[in-house]
Every structure is written in structure tokens, then in C-alpha cells.
Scaffold this active site. Structure first.
Site, mmCIF file in Angstrom:
data_model
loop_
_atom_site.group_PDB
_atom_site.id
_atom_site.type_symbol
_atom_site.label_atom_id
_atom_site.label_comp_id
_atom_site.label_asym_id
_atom_site.label_seq_id
_atom_site.Cartn_x
_atom_site.Cartn_y
_atom_site.Cartn_z
ATOM 1 N N TYR A 1 2.669 1.015 -7.287
ATOM 2 C CA TYR A 1 3.496 2.024 -6.612
ATOM 3 C C TYR A 1 4.749 2.148 -7.464
ATOM 4 O O TYR A 1 5.847 1.888 -7.025
ATOM 5 C CB TYR A 1 3.805 1.474 -5.206
ATOM 6 C CG TYR A 1 4.449 2.413 -4.220
ATOM 7 C CD1 TYR A 1 3.837 3.593 -3.816
ATOM 8 C CD2 TYR A 1 5.676 2.092 -3.642
ATOM 9 C CE1 TYR A 1 4.429 4.419 -2.882
ATOM 10 C CE2 TYR A 1 6.274 2.909 -2.694
ATOM 11 C CZ TYR A 1 5.640 4.072 -2.319
ATOM 12 O OH TYR A 1 6.224 4.887 -1.375
ATOM 13 N N HIS B 1 8.358 9.075 -6.926
ATOM 14 C CA HIS B 1 7.383 9.089 -5.825
ATOM 15 C C HIS B 1 7.846 8.187 -4.679
ATOM 16 O O HIS B 1 7.841 8.599 -3.514
ATOM 17 C CB HIS B 1 6.007 8.648 -6.322
ATOM 18 C CG HIS B 1 5.003 8.494 -5.219
ATOM 19 N ND1 HIS B 1 4.523 9.573 -4.492
ATOM 20 C CD2 HIS B 1 4.405 7.387 -4.694
ATOM 21 C CE1 HIS B 1 3.675 9.130 -3.574
ATOM 22 N NE2 HIS B 1 3.580 7.822 -3.668
ATOM 23 N N GLU C 1 -3.727 11.734 -5.102
ATOM 24 C CA GLU C 1 -2.607 11.054 -5.750
ATOM 25 C C GLU C 1 -2.873 11.067 -7.244
ATOM 26 O O GLU C 1 -3.907 10.573 -7.700
ATOM 27 C CB GLU C 1 -2.459 9.611 -5.231
ATOM 28 C CG GLU C 1 -1.923 9.569 -3.803
ATOM 29 C CD GLU C 1 -1.562 8.171 -3.322
ATOM 30 O OE1 GLU C 1 -2.079 7.187 -3.882
ATOM 31 O OE2 GLU C 1 -0.768 8.075 -2.370
ATOM 32 N N GLU D 1 -2.673 9.707 -10.621
ATOM 33 C CA GLU D 1 -2.408 8.396 -11.195
ATOM 34 C C GLU D 1 -3.145 8.244 -12.525
ATOM 35 O O GLU D 1 -4.052 9.001 -12.841
ATOM 36 C CB GLU D 1 -2.891 7.271 -10.251
ATOM 37 C CG GLU D 1 -2.241 7.308 -8.869
ATOM 38 C CD GLU D 1 -2.426 6.009 -8.086
ATOM 39 O OE1 GLU D 1 -2.647 4.946 -8.703
ATOM 40 O OE2 GLU D 1 -2.351 6.070 -6.847
ATOM 41 N N ASP E 1 -6.408 8.949 -6.754
ATOM 42 C CA ASP E 1 -6.473 7.941 -5.700
ATOM 43 C C ASP E 1 -6.289 8.631 -4.346
ATOM 44 O O ASP E 1 -5.222 8.575 -3.744
ATOM 45 C CB ASP E 1 -5.384 6.889 -5.953
ATOM 46 C CG ASP E 1 -5.503 5.714 -5.014
ATOM 47 O OD1 ASP E 1 -6.629 5.333 -4.689
ATOM 48 O OD2 ASP E 1 -4.451 5.184 -4.598
ATOM 49 N N GLN F 1 -4.046 6.784 7.292
ATOM 50 C CA GLN F 1 -3.143 5.807 6.665
ATOM 51 C C GLN F 1 -1.889 5.557 7.520
ATOM 52 O O GLN F 1 -1.470 4.423 7.722
ATOM 53 C CB GLN F 1 -2.735 6.355 5.288
ATOM 54 C CG GLN F 1 -1.987 5.391 4.395
ATOM 55 C CD GLN F 1 -1.621 6.039 3.044
ATOM 56 O OE1 GLN F 1 -1.941 7.209 2.784
ATOM 57 N NE2 GLN F 1 -0.965 5.291 2.193
ATOM 58 N N LYS G 1 -7.517 4.843 2.432
ATOM 59 C CA LYS G 1 -7.579 4.844 0.970
ATOM 60 C C LYS G 1 -8.969 4.547 0.421
ATOM 61 O O LYS G 1 -9.264 4.904 -0.713
ATOM 62 C CB LYS G 1 -6.635 3.765 0.409
ATOM 63 C CG LYS G 1 -5.197 3.864 0.831
ATOM 64 C CD LYS G 1 -4.502 5.053 0.255
ATOM 65 C CE LYS G 1 -4.598 5.095 -1.258
ATOM 66 N NZ LYS G 1 -3.916 6.287 -1.790
ATOM 67 N N THR H 1 1.149 6.824 -7.662
ATOM 68 C CA THR H 1 1.350 8.269 -7.837
ATOM 69 C C THR H 1 2.488 8.539 -8.817
ATOM 70 O O THR H 1 3.558 7.947 -8.705
ATOM 71 C CB THR H 1 1.679 8.905 -6.470
ATOM 72 O OG1 THR H 1 0.674 8.523 -5.552
ATOM 73 C CG2 THR H 1 1.751 10.408 -6.570
HETATM 74 CA CA CA Z 1 -2.194 5.176 -4.917
#
Ligand code: CA
Length: 424
Positions: A137, A142, A208, A210, A242, A249, A262, A358
Site C-alpha cells: 500500500y 493513494h 486497482e 498496480e 488488483d 471490503q 479482494k 494502487t
Molecule cells: Ca491492492
């Protein structure tokens, strides 16, 4: 680090168009399937896959630490056991054979015909059998945006955020290759005004943006990989979508973190671009203030400038750009992530997948999720077809592309794309 195979002046006797992601300086690795043949290990140049099994069988891998089983297989894992020293030698050999002026292979058309396969004839498969998946993270913008959306701008970053590359253990079984469409997930969620949860399709399905990196065999349990050593344990990178079901969530994550919101699908691009090929695109990272603990300190340029694009393609319509970001915006780099991951003695294994988190840039238009782009649904993104997007709709295809560019050389990842099918 300067590797001769990364020399910008190199060209190939295979024609590579100007905007291609796959010049002779790239030479990524992947798993291909052609017709009814067994899957095998391949590299890529321009619009061709390079069949490494055939290259081995035809005698072009002499004096390299590889055997047939490294290439006659459906994952890169066996080959990756040779570590950075081995895979670097392999990439050097492929480069040498395909460089302009090299005649060993070029002059033997019957061999070229067996080794080069038009990419149109190739199905790309999952490149690596992933043991463990960890998602970080590590983009400050983000984390800040999410903090603003769910808390307030003054306390956007949690107190630990600038001290620890925050991460969690994800689900490896549902990491799938680009092109495999999937159904909208369903689950338990609690609308803000409801007293009790309901069960149903996720209404807040998000991507997301990534990148992911994949590891060679690490150290045994109890060992730690330093920021200095980390490069030797990183094989290469791919693009990672992702996916997140924000409503599932939001209800489930307290107190132990992400789970079913997720784990329904995460897509990766199919060509693994080696860290070696990305070396010329290193850049410095942000000044880290407050100062990090000694085990997270690093020297040299450990960030990488990778241009990243996200596009949404509604069914039957043109693709629309919704985000342009860059991997250079990360606060924590891969070396710090790997050092942190293993500092407690956790053993990193061959084929582990580590997500960046992200990747959002500092400006609007650079945000790497619909959560941020639509600011939690309050600013819908207008589409040219007259519709709008707060989150991802059924039959939307989300496409991510990435490439580095410098000194006239473009090293790209191709794309990761997948369509969201209606809930089953
Ligand atoms: Ca993620």
C-alpha cells in the site's frame, strides 16, 4: 548498473516497429501455447514469440546452465531456480542471437522458422506458479486520497504509514492472466443506511492500478533480505489489476483487513519484464521524511519510471482513458518492501508475487482506482458514449498498459485486460 544488452544503440535483424513494447533490449519471459503443442517457455521480440524450447533443442543454449526441462514446461519456476546469474546469462544469449549483424541463427532460415512464432498464433498462459501473494500500500497519494475519503485530510495517513511499507497477505489462487474474463463477485455488504447486512452482487466493483514483482528463491526461514541485496532476489515485474469489491471490503475489513472483497480475482500481464531490462529507467524516489529505520534505508536510485495507463472499454465501444500514472510516484520502493517483508525472518520463496499497491499520481487524472477517480461516487466519470462511471459496470473491459521510455528505447509490458461478466 550498465548491462551491454541494454545498450540503446542495439537493433535486431527481426523487424521491430517504432512503438513496440518489445525491442531487443526487452526480451521478457512468458509461457506460450501454440495449437495443440505443450506449453513452453518463451521470450518475445516485436510481433514474435521466441520459442526457447526449440532454441534449446536446436543447440543455441550451449554452455548455459539450463536443460530441456527448464523450457519444456508450463511455468517459469524451474528456470527461475537458476537465479539472477542464470537468467541474466540466458537473456544475454537471446540478445546476442537476435542482434543485427549476428549470423548464427539469422542465416539458418529453417531454424528461424521453428523458433520465431507470430504472436497472433500464440496463447499466453499464466507465467509463474505463485506461492504467496503479498499486496503493499505504498503510493502516498493513494493512501492520502483513501484517508481523505474515509477519514479527513488532516489525519489522512495513518501514524504508521511513513514508517512501515504497509501490506497484507493476499490470495494467490485467484491471480489469473490477462484475457481471462470473470464474473462480478457477490457477497455480504451493509449499505450505510441499513441496520443489517444484505447478500448480493457487488455494486462497487473497482480496479486497482498496480505493478507486481516476482521473486527468486529467497533465504530460509529466519533469514532477512536487506535493501542492498533485494535486487538479486527480484526476477522481474508485470502489470497487476488488483480488483476490489469496495462494498464487500468496506463491511468485512474490520479488524483483520481485506478478505473476500479482494480474493475473487487479480489479473497480471503475461510477459515478465526482467529487472535487468528495467535498470536503465531507474530514478530517485521521494525524500522520506521522517527518516526511516536503518533496515529500510537504501542507497542509489531504486525507483523506476514506468508510464501507466488505465482504459475502460464498454461492450462494443471504443476504449476510454481514465487514468495516466507512473510507477515513479511510489513512496516505498521494491527493495524496501522486500527488506520489510523479510526483516522478521519470514522466508521469501521462488515465485512469490508482491503487489505495489494502487499507484496514484499527485494530480487528478493520475488516480489509480475508480474510488479516487469518482471520489467515492460523488464525481462520476463522464464517458464519450453519454454514460458515466462511478465504478465498473458489467461487460466493461478494463485495460492497463505500461512502458518505460528513454534514449529512444521503449521497454513495455504489453497489457493486462479483462472483462467483467454479469454475476452468476
Ligand atoms: Ca491492492
Amino acid at each position: 548498473m550498465s548491462l551491454s544488452v541494454n545498450d540503446p544503440s542495439l537493433t535486431s535483424w527481426v523487424e521491430v516497429s517504432k512503438g513496440s513494447d518489445f525491442p531487443v533490449q526487452n526480451l521478457p519471459f512468458g509461457i506460450i501455447k501454440v495449437g495443440d503443442d505443450q506449453p513452453r517457455v518463451a521470450s518475445r521480440i516485436g510481433e514474435f514469440a521466441i520459442d526457447l524450447k526449440s532454441m534449446f533443442v536446436l543447440g543455441y543454449m550451449e554452455n548455459l546452465p539450463f536443460s530441456l526441462e527448464d523450457f519444456d514446461t508450463d511455468s517459469l519456476n524451474i528456470m527461475m531456480k537458476k537465479g539472477k546469474v542464470g537468467t541474466r546469462k540466458l537473456r544475454e544469449r537471446i540478445s546476442k542471437l537476435f542482434q543485427a549483424g549476428s549470423e548464427d541463427l539469422h542465416t539458418k532460415q529453417h531454424h528461424v522458422d521453428q523458433i520465431l512464432i507470430s504472436i497472433d498464433e500464440v496463447t499466453m498462459l499464466m507465467p509463474i506458479v505463485i506461492g504467496d501473494y503479498t499486496d503493499f500500500y505504498s503510493s502516498e497519494q493513494h493512501a492520502y486520497n483513501v484517508g481523505c475519503l474515509f477519514r479527513d485530510p488532516e489525519n489522512a495517513l495513518m501514524p504508521n504509514w511513513k514508517h512501515i511499507p504497509v501490506g497484507y497477505h493476499g490470495r494467490a489462487s485467484s491471480i489469473i492472466p490477462s484475457g481471462v474474463d470473470f464474473h462480478r463477485p457477490k457477497g455480504q455488504k451493509k449499505p450505510p443506511t441499513a441496520d443489517v447486512p444484505v447478500f448480493g452482487p457487488s455494486n462497487l466493483l473497482d480496479f486497482e492500478l498496480e505493478t507486481a514483482f516476482f521473486t527468486y528463491e529467497g533465504k530460509p526461514l529466519g533469514g532477512s533480505i536487506s535493501t542492498e541485496e533485494a535486487d538479486d532476489y527480484i526476477f522481474g515485474m508485470a502489470l497487476l489489476n488488483d480488483w476490489s469489491a469496495r462494498d464487500i471490503q468496506g463491511w468485512e475489513y474490520v479488524p483483520l483487513g481485506p478478505f473476500l472483497g479482494k480474493s475473487f480475482a487479480s489479473h497480471i500481464s503475461c510477459w515478465i519484464v526482467t529487472l535487468d531490462a528495467l535498470e536503465p529507467f531507474r530514478v530517485s524516489g521521494p525524500v522520506q521524511d521522517p527518516k526511516v529505520l536503518p533496515y529500510l534505508e537504501y542507497s542509489g536510485d531504486k525507483h523506476i519510471a514506468i508510464n501507466l495507463d488505465v482504459l475502460i472499454k464498454p461492450e462494443g465501444k471504443e476504449e476510454v482513458s481514465v487514468c495516466k500514472s507512473n510507477y515513479k510516484h511510489m513512496y516505498w520502493n521494491m527493495n524496501q518492501q522486500l527488506a520489510h517483508h523479510s526483516v522478521n525472518g519470514c522466508n521469501i520463496r521462488l515465485g512469490d508475487c508482491m503487489g505495489s499497491g494502487t499507484i496514484s499520481g499527485p494530480n487528478e487524472g493520475e488516480y489509480g482506482s475508480m474510488l479516487e477517480i469518482s471520489w467515492k461516487g460523488t464525481k462520476p466519470f463522464p464517458m464519450p458514449d453519454g454514460t458515466e462511471r462511478k465504478f465498473i459496470l458489467d461487460n466493461d473491459t478494463v485495460i492497463m498498459r505500461g512502458y518505460c521510455e528513454k534514449d529512444g528505447v521503449r521497454i513495455g509490458f504489453g497489457e493486462v485486460a479483462a472483462k467483467v461478466l454479469p454475476v452468476t
